[in-house]
Design a protein around this motif. Structure first.
Motif, PDB file in Angstrom:
ATOM      1  N   THR A  72      70.918  30.886   1.406  1.00 11.84           N
ATOM      2  CA  THR A  72      72.079  31.081   1.729  1.00 11.84           C
ATOM      3  C   THR A  72      72.809  30.140   2.756  1.00 11.84           C
ATOM      4  O   THR A  72      73.978  30.331   3.154  1.00 11.84           O
ATOM      5  N   SER A 104      70.558  32.492  -4.513  1.00 15.03           N
ATOM      6  CA  SER A 104      71.879  32.024  -5.191  1.00 15.03           C
ATOM      7  C   SER A 104      71.893  32.441  -6.881  1.00 15.03           C
ATOM      8  O   SER A 104      73.118  32.441  -7.403  1.00 15.03           O
ATOM      9  N   PHE A 107      74.666  35.211  -6.389  1.00 16.62           N
ATOM     10  CA  PHE A 107      75.798  34.960  -5.911  1.00 16.62           C
ATOM     11  C   PHE A 107      77.004  35.750  -6.325  1.00 16.62           C
ATOM     12  O   PHE A 107      77.841  36.625  -5.715  1.00 16.62           O
ATOM     13  N   TYR A 195      80.189  37.571   5.108  1.00 12.43           N
ATOM     14  CA  TYR A 195      80.569  36.029   4.166  1.00 12.43           C
ATOM     15  C   TYR A 195      81.232  35.119   5.141  1.00 12.43           C
ATOM     16  O   TYR A 195      82.118  35.480   6.020  1.00 12.43           O
ATOM     17  N   TRP A 210      80.481  27.343  -5.214  1.00 11.72           N
ATOM     18  CA  TRP A 210      80.847  28.408  -4.203  1.00 11.72           C
ATOM     19  C   TRP A 210      81.454  27.557  -2.983  1.00 11.72           C
ATOM     20  O   TRP A 210      80.711  26.759  -2.405  1.00 11.72           O
ATOM     21  N   TYR A 213      79.554  31.648   1.230  1.00 17.25           N
ATOM     22  CA  TYR A 213      78.248  32.003   1.206  1.00 17.25           C
ATOM     23  C   TYR A 213      78.054  33.310   1.958  1.00 17.25           C
ATOM     24  O   TYR A 213      78.317  33.696   3.172  1.00 17.25           O
ATOM     25  N   THR A 219      72.357  39.520   2.045  1.00 13.53           N
ATOM     26  CA  THR A 219      71.873  38.880   0.980  1.00 13.53           C
ATOM     27  C   THR A 219      70.607  39.348   0.671  1.00 13.53           C
ATOM     28  O   THR A 219      70.021  39.884  -0.389  1.00 13.53           O
TER      29      THR A 219
END
Ligand code: ATP
Ligand code: MG
Length: 566
Positions: A72, A104, A107, A195, A210, A213, A219
């Motif tokens: 990330t 990822s 995501f 984020y 993106w 992140y 995550t």
């Protein structure tokens, strides 16, 4: 703790939890773990503990273990690290078949989860600057304050979050935060960022798709849940994050709620196991690279000649607990020695050559072939041929003109046995113009091959090689990278780089190896008799003078030093 059985894992509190869960029928009898490295460096000995724990549990409980890259943080991560980590896990003896994942990969799903939090009124877009955010957070003793943006409407938050994703805002202009409790005694629960904006960075998996992140805490637990992990094992520093982990899973009502269990990090004396510090050593040129044989990385240990077996055994001996874990380097070294002692064939190599002429060796004979056992105890390792001729090398340290009393090796007029060969006597010492010994003239006793001369006691045995047949090599002798046992936790708080051992690498450029070593391959381990365990360096290219790394000495020289210093 003291289980040294190399085939089974000693039990530990995590295995006990898993067994209790299995007995209780939890997770429908499933055990799923994962090893979750961030690809921002190479794996080190501490990671090995986590690899052995997670993959070992999956093996023993008929479960699965995923390899998941926690990717990330694109500006610190790259594909070189991804590939190196895969190689290292495999080398340690573990496979994941098709269960290799990237955070990822999720995501899009993580974005949807964030939208769900916003809709539930549990997340908001915040415009506070990083400095303001810090001020608002409070301290361990004081509660934080609500951000003035905390009460934005769901619609406004949805709109802003969507525009963050679309790249409308600069880095740091906005973040998305979970709406939990700014007064929580656990700072991790004071509306953590979930984020942030990172525009224009290339991600090794998702490219430029993106520009926002997700944060690690958010995550990690959701990736575990998406993968159906049953037991999420992590190190103790995440203990205070567990309630946040659980908060996300509960708020989002994920179909699976992995159980986080913490264990203590492994620290090994005379080294550092922080990726940041290891990165510094590489980037600032203190070592040759991540796989420098002095590094505590798996790649470094592999190049040095440590075996996967011995590293796994070390992890078993260290065990898994919640107690602080500073382990002596000697424990790791002992595991290596035990493994190599049983498995490494013996060879002769002269590291500090001194020429010996056998004056009575028959000229017409020129040379002969002797036989030597590859292992003193293990006959199944067979024998090898070693050539003998009238010109040999022995080690400089095996001869002394004016020896101390207990010196058992060669002295002027004295006798010594050449290992696997004959007894020789030193008749004459040849010196150069500075008085340095450059050659010994000796005579051999042809009756002493494989048996002791009658009525004479020859105590010393030295190794040797035939000069004409020997392979010339460079030999690198390694020692601990740091002289201080805890280089990053010294009493005076000094920087670990100040404690680098200046003698951690010594290079000997003119060594002579017995000729059978010309056939050595990368990954083969040898005991050079009386000198230690050695392997070919991976930088060696065929056709060039071979480079050998000393994996480890025969004995724990540091323990001996500690004794004599007392
Ligand atoms: P660092 O803090 O040095 O950057 P890290 O813990 O962040 O290291 P990760 O790539 O996130 O490195 O680690 C992957 C896994 O290995 C994590 O589950 C982590 O808890 C575990 N791990 C890392 N270091 C150690 C250690 N010294 N002992 C045991 N487990 C470790
Ligand atoms: Mg980490």
């Amino acid at each position: 703790m003291s289980n040294t059985d190399n085939t089974s894992h000693p039990t530990n509190f995590i295995r006990q939890i898993i067994e209790a869960d299995l007995t209780a029928g939890k997770n429908r009898g499933r055990v799923a773990t994962r090893f979750p490295p961030e690809p921002n460096g190479y794996l080190h000995i501490g990671h090995a503990k986590s690899v052995v724990l997670n993959f070992g549990i999956a093996e023993d409980y008929n479960g699965t273990c995923n390899l998941r890259f926690d990717d990330t943080n694109p500006h610190k991560e790259n594909l070189e690290f991804v590939e190196a980590i895969k190689k290292d896990v495999q080398w340690l003896g573990y496979g994941w078949s098709d269960r290799v994942f990237f955070a990822s990969d999720y995501f899009e799903q993580l974005y949807d989860y964030a939208v769900r939090l916003i809709i539930k009124g549990k997340a908001y877009a915040d415009d506070l600057s990083p400095d303001e955010t810090r001020q608002y957070r409070g301290t361990l003793t004081e509660p934080g304050k609500n951000s003035p943006y905390r009460d934005r409407s769901v619609d406004e938050n949805l709109d802003l979050f969507q525009r963050m994703r679309a790249g409308e805002f600069a880095d740091g202009a906005k973040v998305l935060r979970a709406k939990i409790d700014m007064a929580s005694p656990n700072i991790n629960l004071r509306d953590p960022t979930i984020y942030r904006i990172r525009r224009g960075v290339m991600h090794h998996q998702t490219g430029e798709e993106w520009c926002i992140y997700p944060m690690y805490d958010y995550t990690h637990c959701l990736s575990d849940a998406i993968e159906g992990i049953t037991h999420s094992l992590c190190t103790l520093e995440f203990e205070d994050h567990r309630s946040l982990y659980d908060w996300f899973l509960d708020e989002l009502d994920t179909p699976c709620h992995p159980q986080q269990i913490e264990f203590s990090r492994l620290n090994v004396e005379h080294t550092v196991t922080s990726k940041r510090k290891l990165t510094e050593l590489v980037e600032e040129g203190y070592v040759e690279g991540w796989d420098d044989p002095r590094m505590p990385t798996i790649a470094g240990m592999r190049r040095r000649g440590y075996t996967p077996n011995s590293i796994r055994e070390f992890c078993r001996r260290v065990g898994v607990t919640k107690a602080d874990n500073l382990v002596e380097m000697a424990l790791l070294e002992d595991c290596i020695r035990t493994d190599l002692n049983s498995n490494a064939p013996r060879r002769m190599a002269v590291l500090h050559p001194l020429k010996v002429i056998i004056t009575n060796y028959p000229k017409e004979r020129d040379e002969e072939t002797l036989t030597a056992a590859n292992h003193p105890q293990d006959e199944s390792m067979s024998t090898r041929a070693i050539p003998f001729s009238h010109e040999l090398y022995i080690d400089r340290h095996d001869f002394m003109e004016e020896p101390p009393k207990k010196f058992k090796r060669l002295i002027p007029g004295g006798e010594v046995r050449l290992r696997n060969a004959y007894v020789i006597r030193c008749d004459e010492v040849i010196k150069d113009e500075h008085g340095a010994v450059v050659e010994l003239r000796c005579s051999y006793d042809p009756e002493t091959l494989g048996k002791n001369p009658e009525g004479r006691k020859v105590k010393g045995v030295v190794h040797w090689v035939s000069a004409r047949h020997a392979v010339e090599a460079e030999v690198r002798l390694y020692d601990r990278l740091f002289s201080h046992p805890t280089p990053d936790a010294t009493k005076d708080g000094s920087d670990h780089r100040k404690h680098i051992n200046p003698d951690s690498l010594r290079t000997l450029t003119h060594c002579h190896l017995e000729p059978s070593l010309a056939e050595a391959r990368l990954g083969d381990a040898f005991q050079f008799e009386r000198e230690g365990y050695f392997c070919l360096d991976s930088m060696h290219t065929p056709g060039n003078k071979p480079i050998y790394n000393r994996t480890i000495t025969l004995r724990d020289t540091w323990a001996k030093m500690a004794k004599t210093n007392k």
